[in-house]
Design an enzyme around this catalytic site. Structure first.
Site, mmCIF file in Angstrom:
data_model
loop_
_atom_site.group_PDB
_atom_site.id
_atom_site.type_symbol
_atom_site.label_atom_id
_atom_site.label_comp_id
_atom_site.label_asym_id
_atom_site.label_seq_id
_atom_site.Cartn_x
_atom_site.Cartn_y
_atom_site.Cartn_z
ATOM 1 N N ARG A 76 -5.669 -22.366 16.153
ATOM 2 C CA ARG A 76 -7.027 -21.898 16.433
ATOM 3 C C ARG A 76 -7.864 -23.116 16.823
ATOM 4 O O ARG A 76 -7.825 -24.135 16.150
ATOM 5 C CB ARG A 76 -7.606 -21.182 15.218
ATOM 6 C CG ARG A 76 -6.953 -19.831 14.971
ATOM 7 C CD ARG A 76 -7.519 -19.123 13.748
ATOM 8 N NE ARG A 76 -7.077 -17.733 13.688
ATOM 9 C CZ ARG A 76 -5.934 -17.330 13.154
ATOM 10 N NH1 ARG A 76 -5.124 -18.225 12.632
ATOM 11 N NH2 ARG A 76 -5.601 -16.058 13.146
ATOM 12 N N GLY A 108 -9.228 -12.740 19.032
ATOM 13 C CA GLY A 108 -9.857 -14.041 19.245
ATOM 14 C C GLY A 108 -9.350 -14.730 20.497
ATOM 15 O O GLY A 108 -10.120 -15.350 21.249
ATOM 16 N N ASP A 132 -1.079 -6.756 13.618
ATOM 17 C CA ASP A 132 -2.033 -5.767 13.111
ATOM 18 C C ASP A 132 -2.133 -4.513 13.972
ATOM 19 O O ASP A 132 -2.671 -3.499 13.523
ATOM 20 C CB ASP A 132 -3.424 -6.389 12.980
ATOM 21 C CG ASP A 132 -3.496 -7.434 11.880
ATOM 22 O OD1 ASP A 132 -2.725 -7.312 10.910
ATOM 23 O OD2 ASP A 132 -4.310 -8.364 11.992
ATOM 24 N N ARG A 159 10.759 -0.582 -5.016
ATOM 25 C CA ARG A 159 10.927 0.745 -5.595
ATOM 26 C C ARG A 159 12.093 0.793 -6.581
ATOM 27 O O ARG A 159 12.041 1.508 -7.595
ATOM 28 C CB ARG A 159 11.135 1.795 -4.498
ATOM 29 C CG ARG A 159 11.156 3.220 -5.038
ATOM 30 C CD ARG A 159 11.245 4.249 -3.932
ATOM 31 N NE ARG A 159 10.035 4.362 -3.154
ATOM 32 C CZ ARG A 159 8.931 4.967 -3.568
ATOM 33 N NH1 ARG A 159 8.884 5.507 -4.778
ATOM 34 N NH2 ARG A 159 7.873 5.035 -2.793
ATOM 35 N N ARG A 251 2.075 -3.243 -12.003
ATOM 36 C CA ARG A 251 2.444 -4.515 -11.404
ATOM 37 C C ARG A 251 1.835 -4.601 -9.999
ATOM 38 O O ARG A 251 1.614 -3.584 -9.342
ATOM 39 C CB ARG A 251 3.966 -4.672 -11.296
ATOM 40 C CG ARG A 251 4.677 -4.781 -12.638
ATOM 41 C CD ARG A 251 4.362 -6.112 -13.316
ATOM 42 N NE ARG A 251 5.120 -6.277 -14.544
ATOM 43 C CZ ARG A 251 4.739 -5.852 -15.741
ATOM 44 N NH1 ARG A 251 3.587 -5.201 -15.856
ATOM 45 N NH2 ARG A 251 5.482 -6.052 -16.802
ATOM 46 N N GLN A 259 5.341 -11.168 6.279
ATOM 47 C CA GLN A 259 5.195 -10.109 7.288
ATOM 48 C C GLN A 259 5.139 -10.671 8.710
ATOM 49 O O GLN A 259 5.369 -9.941 9.669
ATOM 50 C CB GLN A 259 3.921 -9.300 7.013
ATOM 51 C CG GLN A 259 3.990 -8.527 5.705
ATOM 52 C CD GLN A 259 2.609 -8.125 5.198
ATOM 53 O OE1 GLN A 259 2.085 -7.085 5.566
ATOM 54 N NE2 GLN A 259 2.025 -8.950 4.346
#
Length: 327
Positions: A76, A108, A132, A159, A251, A259
């Protein structure tokens, strides 16, 4: 109107996304196919200002189709936010005889490209690379599919533990302003609830959902929280629920930057390749100050202003389905 282009620069900016390398490869090979020289700009707009350019050829982008991250690096740039910084970037491009610029990134990145084009009239083309999926104008952005698959794989493992110990897990995923990853992962993993920035859910509403699950003999549950949820993120949601609800051992897991990493999925590799080809061909057709997108499986061009200013809408039907299927 066809544009005379002999040299293109390509850069990646902002957060990295799996598939950016596939897009770079698509740009380079399409340019070479059309007898156009390509230079890669390292470290985003900072590299543009500093003239950190390197010529890329067909062999330069060999074996990067399945690599995560970006071979051009990303950063950036505060300096590019200034008029003086953008003027220096323009000088560098002209000094290196570059005729057009392709930027791969998100909101951006495109904002900077749009302002740069308006100030200097320099041809720019955007390729949407952000996990995103929050840019208007394309059904999917590069990296979204891979990031969602990473989240699904992690939640499937969580899970197993939740089931073994009758626990309630709150899993926070990326999405400061967008809940696309949270919603898609919630559907894919059978989460009991998904908390999104776009669809505010109160703690009382969440507890009502948990109560309903408990009444139907649900012994463990997963709640997915987008980081931009109005309640303050997974830790804050878990704290508020614990204060009112003692039936579960609670939890919290924050998946964070895992990600962004990893090899891109087949979907992201193909999407990025298509966009790389279309970006170069769009410039040759005289298009500028636009982003290439894919809508209904067809390549389109959307103005950078529209991509930045318009809101990518969530699929309301998926939200409705997630509530039906989570009982």
């Amino acid at each position: 109107m066809m544009m005379s282009i002999k040299k293109i620069a390509v850069l990646t900016s902002g957060g990295d996304a799996p598939g950016m390398n596939a897009a770079i490869r698509g740009v380079v090979r399409t340019a070479v196919f059309n007898d156009i020289e390509v230079v890669g700009v390292f470290q985003g707009y900072d590299g543009l200002i500093k003239g950190d350019f390197k010529r890329l050829n067909v062999r330069s982008v060999a074996k990067i189709l399945g690599r995560g991250g970006t071979i051009l690096k990303s950063a950036r740039s505060e300096e590019f936010r200034t008029k003086e910084g953008r003027a220096e970037a323009y000088r560098q491009l002209k000094e290196h005889d570059v005729d057009a610029l392709i930027t791969i990134g998100g909101n951006g990145t495109f904002t900077g490209a749009k302002i740069f084009n308006e100030e200097h009239g320099f041809p720019v083309m955007g390729i949407p690379g952000t996990i995103d999926n929050d840019l208007y104008g394309s059904d999917n952005t590069i990296g979204f599919d891979t990031a969602t698959n990473t989240v699904v794989e992690a939640i499937d493992k969580i899970r197993d533990t939740a089931n073994s110990h009758n626990r309630l897990f709150f899993v926070e995923v990326m999405g400061r302003d967008s809940g696309f990853i949270a919603l898609r992962a919630g559907l894919a993993t059978g989460a009991i609830a998904v908390m999104l920035p776009e669809e505010e859910m109160s703690i009382d509403e969440l507890i009502a959902i948990l109560d309903k699950g408990k009444a139907s003999n649900k012994t463990s549950s997963i709640v997915i929280v987008a980081e931009g949820d109005a309640n303050g993120g997974a830790y804050e949601v878990a704290k508020k629920v614990t204060e009112k609800y003692e039936q579960y051992e609670v939890r919290v897991t924050v998946l964070g930057h895992i990600q962004r990493g990893g090899v891109p999925s087949a979907w992201d590799r193909v999407l990025a390749s298509r966009m790389g080809v279309s970006a170069v061909e769009g410039l040759l057709q005289g298009k500028s100050n636009v982003m290439v997108g894919v809508q209904n499986d067809r390549e389109v061009f959307v103005s950078l202003a529209e991509a930045i200013d318009s809101k990518a809408e969530m699929n309301k039907e998926e939200i409705r389905m997630s509530r039906i299927l989570s009982i």
